[in-house]
Design an enzyme around this catalytic site. Structure first.
Site, PDB file in Angstrom:
ATOM      1  N   GLU A  43      55.455  32.489 -49.010  1.00 20.10           N
ATOM      2  CA  GLU A  43      54.560  31.579 -48.294  1.00 20.10           C
ATOM      3  C   GLU A  43      53.512  31.067 -49.282  1.00 20.10           C
ATOM      4  OE1 GLU A  43      51.845  33.402 -45.523  1.00 20.10           O
ATOM      5  OE2 GLU A  43      52.021  31.764 -44.099  1.00 20.10           O
ATOM      6  N   LYS A 119      56.113  27.734 -38.759  1.00 16.56           N
ATOM      7  CA  LYS A 119      55.548  29.042 -38.388  1.00 16.56           C
ATOM      8  C   LYS A 119      54.959  29.014 -36.977  1.00 16.56           C
ATOM      9  CE  LYS A 119      52.333  32.455 -40.437  1.00 16.56           C
ATOM     10  NZ  LYS A 119      51.103  32.571 -41.267  1.00 16.56           N
ATOM     11  N   CYS A 162      55.824  35.222 -42.758  1.00 16.00           N
ATOM     12  CA  CYS A 162      54.634  36.088 -42.888  1.00 16.00           C
ATOM     13  C   CYS A 162      54.199  36.787 -41.606  1.00 16.00           C
ATOM     14  CB  CYS A 162      53.501  35.261 -43.493  1.00 16.00           C
ATOM     15  SG  CYS A 162      52.130  36.242 -44.160  1.00 16.00           S
TER      16      CYS A 162
HETATM   17  O1  LIG Z   1      45.180  31.783 -46.097  1.00 12.24           O
HETATM   18  C1  LIG Z   1      45.826  31.024 -46.822  1.00 12.24           C
HETATM   19  O2  LIG Z   1      45.358  30.524 -47.848  1.00 12.24           O
HETATM   20  C2  LIG Z   1      47.223  30.706 -46.488  1.00 12.24           C
HETATM   21  N1  LIG Z   1      47.733  31.368 -45.322  1.00 12.24           N
HETATM   22  C3  LIG Z   1      48.294  32.544 -45.329  1.00 12.24           C
HETATM   23  O3  LIG Z   1      48.386  33.142 -46.348  1.00 12.24           O
HETATM   24  C4  LIG Z   1      48.836  33.130 -44.067  1.00 12.24           C
HETATM   25  C5  LIG Z   1      48.072  32.563 -42.936  1.00 12.24           C
HETATM   26  S1  LIG Z   1      46.303  32.774 -43.123  1.00 12.24           S
HETATM   27  N2  LIG Z   1      48.712  34.560 -44.120  1.00 12.24           N
HETATM   28  C6  LIG Z   1      49.226  35.402 -43.255  1.00 12.24           C
HETATM   29  O4  LIG Z   1      49.904  35.034 -42.308  1.00 12.24           O
HETATM   30  C7  LIG Z   1      48.900  36.865 -43.566  1.00 12.24           C
HETATM   31  C8  LIG Z   1      49.392  37.843 -42.533  1.00 12.24           C
HETATM   32  C9  LIG Z   1      48.916  39.208 -42.841  1.00 12.24           C
HETATM   33  O5  LIG Z   1      48.392  39.501 -43.886  1.00 12.24           O
HETATM   34  C10 LIG Z   1      49.093  40.265 -41.827  1.00 12.24           C
HETATM   35  O6  LIG Z   1      49.804  40.056 -40.817  1.00 12.24           O
HETATM   36  O7  LIG Z   1      48.520  41.338 -42.023  1.00 12.24           O
END
Ligand SMILES: O=C(O)CNC(=O)[C@H](CS)NC(=O)CCC(=O)C(=O)O
Length: 277
Positions: A43, A119, A162
């Site tokens: 991702e 997603k 993710c």
């Molecule tokens: O934030 C950004 O720059 C880009 N987005 C992400 O990396 C995404 C959405 S915030 N991250 C996750 O989904 C982490 C999930 C996770 O860590 C869990 O389920 O514990």
């Protein structure tokens, strides 16, 4: 179907698209040199940084990401998964102005689009370490169920992204639709990852008697944002076949169709389901 090698890439993306794509290509080349025919990127492979900057650049990131995936799949004659990048929402209306879908894209050896997934579960979480994540501030949740790309050569490939990994019903849907290789491209936080990442991946593999291929982000992206790493490939019995640890690199393992059949005979839990919610 013959056995083949799959690779889960582990990288440290930052807010520089061209640098990220160069790093991705280096790692893809490494995987291909080691024999991988299916290569999966995590991702945010093309951009990981400030959310406002991401919104501003989303058209450029989307175009460059898609072009990269197509060009590289053709160049190296591989199946290539781009595990998540922003694609601006077309015809956005009312609250959705300027938002994007967090999109995963699977490209074939001739550069053809095989599957696309937006997603569905957005990471809106306040962590005890002081970091807050509000993915829904910039991203619109996908509303179409995840696809399964059915392939004679590679198996039935199910897409997810993710945070989805915390929602087992999505993977049950994928396995109900024939999936036996599940993609979980991620940018898991270091804080949650240390306790949850591997357990969740093994659970999804075991309960769906499927391979799980989980490319990952690793290390510091911004002064405040650190990813857990441990890109891995888990087999349908739940055994971790490859783990990229906490450095940039690739996790490579053999996907054996005969192993899926064997384990589904040994542990026919998918056939014993009686409960539906
Ligand atoms: O934030 C950004 O720059 C880009 N987005 C992400 O990396 C995404 C959405 S915030 N991250 C996750 O989904 C982490 C999930 C996770 O860590 C869990 O389920 O514990």
């Amino acid at each position: 179907m013959k056995s083949y090698l799959a690779a889960a890439v582990q990288m440290t993306s930052i807010s520089d698209v061209d640098k990220n794509l160069a790093q991705a290509e280096d790692l893809i080349q490494l995987a291909v040199n080691r024999g991988a025919e299916l290569v999966c990127l995590p991702e945010n492979f093309s951009f990981l940084g400030d959310e406002m900057e991401k919104t501003k650049l989303s058209t450029e990131i989307a175009e460059k990401s898609e072009k990269f995936l197509i060009t590289i799949a053709q160049r190296y004659q591989i199946l290539l998964l781009g595990g998540g990048f922003p694609v601006p929402v077309a015809n956005s209306s009312n609250g959705n102005q300027g938002k994007m879908y967090n999109t995963a894209l699977l490209i074939g050896r001739e550069g053809e689009e095989l599957a696309r997934y937006r997603k569905m579960h957005l990471f809106d979480v306040n962590l005890p370490d002081g970091n807050t994540y509000q993915e829904s501030a910039t991203v619109l949740a996908g509303t179409e169920s995840p696809p399964v790309y059915v392939s004679e050569k590679y198996g039935n490939l199910g897409l997810s992204v993710c945070y989805d990994v915390r929602f087992p019903e999505l993977y049950r849907y994928l396995s109900n639709n024939g999936a036996n290789v599940l993609f979980v491209p991620a940018a898991f936080t270091a804080f949650t990852g240390k306790d949850h990442w591997q357990v969740l991946l093994q659970a999804r593999a075991i309960e769906n008697t499927s391979y799980v291929i989980a490319p990952a982000q690793v290390g510091m992206h911004t002064p405040r944002r650190q990813s857990h790493g441990h890109a891995m490939i888990v087999d349908p019995w739940g055994i971790v076949l490859a783990d990229a640890g906490d450095r940039i690199g690739v996790a490579i393992a053999e996907i054996q169709p005969s192993r899926i059949d064997q384990i589904r005979r040994q542990m026919p839990s998918l056939q014993h389901r009686t409960f539906s919610c």
